[in-house]
Design a protein around this motif. Structure first.
Motif, PDB file in Angstrom:
ATOM      1  N   ARG A   1       0.831  -1.214   0.000  1.00 32.05           N
ATOM      2  CA  ARG A   1       0.000   0.000   0.000  1.00 32.05           C
ATOM      3  C   ARG A   1       0.857   1.251   0.000  1.00 32.05           C
ATOM      4  NH1 ARG A   1      -3.515   3.025   3.797  1.00 32.05           N
ATOM      5  NH2 ARG A   1      -4.999   3.993   2.399  1.00 32.05           N
ATOM      6  N   ILE A   2       0.503   2.157  -0.874  1.00 38.32           N
ATOM      7  CA  ILE A   2       1.185   3.444  -0.951  1.00 38.32           C
ATOM      8  C   ILE A   2       0.251   4.485  -0.354  1.00 38.32           C
ATOM      9  CG2 ILE A   2       2.108   5.202  -2.500  1.00 38.32           C
ATOM     10  CD1 ILE A   2       2.637   2.880  -4.489  1.00 38.32           C
ATOM     11  N   MET A   3       0.755   5.246   0.600  1.00 39.88           N
ATOM     12  CA  MET A   3      -0.054   6.278   1.242  1.00 39.88           C
ATOM     13  C   MET A   3      -0.278   7.423   0.268  1.00 39.88           C
ATOM     14  SD  MET A   3      -0.616   5.208   4.309  1.00 39.88           S
ATOM     15  CE  MET A   3      -0.793   6.492   5.500  1.00 39.88           C
ATOM     16  N   PRO A   4      -1.520   7.803   0.040  1.00 39.79           N
ATOM     17  CA  PRO A   4      -1.793   8.897  -0.890  1.00 39.79           C
ATOM     18  C   PRO A   4      -1.384  10.250  -0.296  1.00 39.79           C
ATOM     19  CG  PRO A   4      -3.819   8.187   0.151  1.00 39.79           C
ATOM     20  CD  PRO A   4      -2.729   7.250   0.609  1.00 39.79           C
ATOM     21  N   VAL A   5      -0.831  11.080  -1.122  1.00 37.99           N
ATOM     22  CA  VAL A   5      -0.461  12.426  -0.700  1.00 37.99           C
ATOM     23  C   VAL A   5      -1.254  13.393  -1.567  1.00 37.99           C
ATOM     24  CG1 VAL A   5       1.408  14.077  -0.464  1.00 37.99           C
ATOM     25  CG2 VAL A   5       1.849  11.647  -0.103  1.00 37.99           C
ATOM     26  N   GLY A   6      -1.938  14.287  -0.926  1.00 32.79           N
ATOM     27  CA  GLY A   6      -2.718  15.252  -1.694  1.00 32.79           C
ATOM     28  C   GLY A   6      -3.671  16.012  -0.813  1.00 32.79           C
ATOM     29  N   ASN A   7      -4.216  17.051  -1.365  1.00 30.42           N
ATOM     30  CA  ASN A   7      -5.151  17.891  -0.637  1.00 30.42           C
ATOM     31  C   ASN A   7      -6.568  17.741  -1.145  1.00 30.42           C
ATOM     32  OD1 ASN A   7      -3.495  18.960   1.251  1.00 30.42           O
ATOM     33  ND2 ASN A   7      -3.108  20.881   0.181  1.00 30.42           N
ATOM     34  N   SER A   8      -6.906  16.597  -1.682  1.00 32.59           N
ATOM     35  CA  SER A   8      -8.255  16.423  -2.210  1.00 32.59           C
ATOM     36  C   SER A   8      -9.276  16.460  -1.076  1.00 32.59           C
ATOM     37  CB  SER A   8      -8.364  15.109  -2.979  1.00 32.59           C
ATOM     38  OG  SER A   8      -8.167  14.021  -2.118  1.00 32.59           O
ATOM     39  N   ARG A   9     -10.376  17.084  -1.348  1.00 31.48           N
ATOM     40  CA  ARG A   9     -11.466  17.195  -0.369  1.00 31.48           C
ATOM     41  C   ARG A   9     -12.284  15.903  -0.361  1.00 31.48           C
ATOM     42  NH1 ARG A   9     -11.022  22.008   2.402  1.00 31.48           N
ATOM     43  NH2 ARG A   9     -10.497  23.713   1.030  1.00 31.48           N
TER      44      ARG A   9
ATOM     45  N   ASP B   1     -13.346   9.146  -1.774  1.00 30.09           N
ATOM     46  CA  ASP B   1     -12.381  10.092  -1.205  1.00 30.09           C
ATOM     47  C   ASP B   1     -11.998   9.664   0.210  1.00 30.09           C
ATOM     48  OD1 ASP B   1     -12.390  11.743  -3.476  1.00 30.09           O
ATOM     49  OD2 ASP B   1     -14.226  12.716  -2.792  1.00 30.09           O
ATOM     50  N   ALA B   2     -12.942   9.051   0.926  1.00 32.92           N
ATOM     51  CA  ALA B   2     -12.672   8.555   2.275  1.00 32.92           C
ATOM     52  C   ALA B   2     -13.453   7.265   2.497  1.00 32.92           C
ATOM     53  CB  ALA B   2     -13.053   9.587   3.325  1.00 32.92           C
TER      54      ALA B   2
ATOM     55  N   ALA C   1     -10.242   3.258  -1.852  1.00 32.83           N
ATOM     56  CA  ALA C   1     -10.449   4.580  -1.253  1.00 32.83           C
ATOM     57  C   ALA C   1      -9.116   5.308  -1.078  1.00 32.83           C
ATOM     58  CB  ALA C   1     -11.147   4.447   0.090  1.00 32.83           C
ATOM     59  N   GLN C   2      -9.168   6.627  -1.208  1.00 28.45           N
ATOM     60  CA  GLN C   2      -7.969   7.451  -1.084  1.00 28.45           C
ATOM     61  C   GLN C   2      -7.499   7.589   0.358  1.00 28.45           C
ATOM     62  OE1 GLN C   2      -6.131   8.908  -3.621  1.00 28.45           O
ATOM     63  NE2 GLN C   2      -7.368   7.491  -4.797  1.00 28.45           N
ATOM     64  N   PHE C   3      -8.432   7.760   1.285  1.00 26.78           N
ATOM     65  CA  PHE C   3      -8.096   8.034   2.682  1.00 26.78           C
ATOM     66  C   PHE C   3      -8.950   7.125   3.557  1.00 26.78           C
ATOM     67  CE2 PHE C   3      -8.233  10.737   6.560  1.00 26.78           C
ATOM     68  CZ  PHE C   3      -6.875  10.879   6.751  1.00 26.78           C
ATOM     69  N   LYS C   4      -8.316   6.338   4.406  1.00 22.76           N
ATOM     70  CA  LYS C   4      -9.028   5.345   5.205  1.00 22.76           C
ATOM     71  C   LYS C   4      -9.013   5.747   6.676  1.00 22.76           C
ATOM     72  CE  LYS C   4      -7.975   1.753   1.887  1.00 22.76           C
ATOM     73  NZ  LYS C   4      -7.372   0.459   1.619  1.00 22.76           N
TER      74      LYS C   4
ATOM     75  N   ILE D   1      -8.674  19.671  10.217  1.00 22.92           N
ATOM     76  CA  ILE D   1      -7.250  19.975  10.405  1.00 22.92           C
ATOM     77  C   ILE D   1      -6.446  19.584   9.167  1.00 22.92           C
ATOM     78  CG2 ILE D   1      -5.183  19.292  11.698  1.00 22.92           C
ATOM     79  CD1 ILE D   1      -7.010  19.106  14.199  1.00 22.92           C
ATOM     80  N   LEU D   2      -6.763  18.436   8.594  1.00 22.40           N
ATOM     81  CA  LEU D   2      -6.040  17.953   7.421  1.00 22.40           C
ATOM     82  C   LEU D   2      -6.497  18.624   6.128  1.00 22.40           C
ATOM     83  CD1 LEU D   2      -5.995  14.152   8.309  1.00 22.40           C
ATOM     84  CD2 LEU D   2      -4.046  15.726   8.337  1.00 22.40           C
ATOM     85  N   ASN D   3      -7.411  19.568   6.260  1.00 24.47           N
ATOM     86  CA  ASN D   3      -7.925  20.324   5.121  1.00 24.47           C
ATOM     87  C   ASN D   3      -8.630  19.404   4.119  1.00 24.47           C
ATOM     88  OD1 ASN D   3      -8.439  22.785   3.943  1.00 24.47           O
ATOM     89  ND2 ASN D   3      -6.582  22.734   2.697  1.00 24.47           N
ATOM     90  N   LYS D   4      -9.281  18.374   4.621  1.00 21.29           N
ATOM     91  CA  LYS D   4     -10.031  17.450   3.767  1.00 21.29           C
ATOM     92  C   LYS D   4     -11.487  17.876   3.625  1.00 21.29           C
ATOM     93  CE  LYS D   4      -6.992  14.078   3.058  1.00 21.29           C
ATOM     94  NZ  LYS D   4      -6.575  13.717   1.726  1.00 21.29           N
ATOM     95  N   ILE D   5     -11.947  18.697   4.573  1.00 19.78           N
ATOM     96  CA  ILE D   5     -13.294  19.255   4.470  1.00 19.78           C
ATOM     97  C   ILE D   5     -13.228  20.743   4.767  1.00 19.78           C
ATOM     98  CG2 ILE D   5     -14.537  17.161   5.082  1.00 19.78           C
ATOM     99  CD1 ILE D   5     -14.873  18.277   7.915  1.00 19.78           C
ATOM    100  N   LYS D   6     -14.210  21.430   4.270  1.00 26.28           N
ATOM    101  CA  LYS D   6     -14.292  22.869   4.521  1.00 26.28           C
ATOM    102  C   LYS D   6     -15.179  23.070   5.735  1.00 26.28           C
ATOM    103  CE  LYS D   6     -15.192  27.232   2.287  1.00 26.28           C
ATOM    104  NZ  LYS D   6     -15.655  27.898   1.065  1.00 26.28           N
ATOM    105  N   ASN D   7     -14.687  23.736   6.718  1.00 22.67           N
ATOM    106  CA  ASN D   7     -15.446  23.971   7.940  1.00 22.67           C
ATOM    107  C   ASN D   7     -16.418  25.118   7.693  1.00 22.67           C
ATOM    108  OD1 ASN D   7     -16.372  23.886  10.513  1.00 22.67           O
ATOM    109  ND2 ASN D   7     -14.427  24.407  11.495  1.00 22.67           N
TER     110      ASN D   7
END
Length: 176
Positions: free
Chosen positions: A22-30, A108-109, A130-133, A168-174
């Motif tokens: 498994r390769i950990m995804p790097v990115g700022n995708s929401r 995305d998650a 999935a990109q983020f687990k 915090i991880l900027n994955k969602i907009k507050n």
């Protein structure tokens, strides 16, 4: 009985192979789409995850929930998509096409909400595209990217922590 042991060993070997590659995804995708894997023997309330999806701004049509039950009952009334050990073959092969479609979906998650150490549940998490687990603390920490250390019964704590860390991880907009 012996074949069941060999099948379990082949699935464990496949799981370890998946987790080591498994390769950990790097990115700022929401987070715009969300998949949920849960154990229906531990928790049987879909609405909890609908409220979580609403909290992190995931539209209802972008939410997909599947349940797993170690019991081989075919009739579980509340679940649209409930799977059991019969849906798994040797070497991590998935026999059910609907389940395979879920795993091939690039969410995305992905939330893996289970505490039991079922091999099939771990395989589902590992095989997901999935990109983020996100999950609850397991013995194998390689399964998830974000681990929330709560009990299965403390869903409100889990929901608040997921919201906090995704913000915090900027994955969602507050949006408050």
């Amino acid at each position: 009985m012996i074949l069941k042991g060999f099948k379990e060993k082949s699935n464990k070997k496949h799981l370890n192979k998946l987790l080591s590659q498994r390769i950990m995804p790097v990115g700022n995708s929401r987070v715009e789409s969300l998949g949920v894997i849960l154990n229906s023997d531990e928790l049987d309330d879909f609405e909890l995850f609908r409220t979580l999806a609403n909290l992190i701004n995931v539209r209802p049509n972008k939410l997909k929930i599947i349940a797993f039950s170690a019991n081989k009952k075919e009739q579980l009334s509340n679940w649209d998509a409930c799977y059991n050990p019969k849906d798994f073959g040797w070497n991590g092969k998935i026999k059910n096409t609907e389940l395979q479609t879920f795993l091939n979906t690039k969410f995305d998650a992905l939330i893996s909400y289970y505490a039991n150490e079922d091999l099939e549940l771990k395989l589902l998490t590992a095989k997901s595209e999935a990109q983020f687990k996100i999950g609850i603390l397991q013995t194998d920490v390689r399964l998830n990217d974000l681990i929330i250390n709560t009990s299965i019964k403390e869903f409100n704590v889990f929901k608040a922590e997921v919201h906090k860390y995704l913000t915090i991880l900027n994955k969602i907009k507050n949006e408050q």
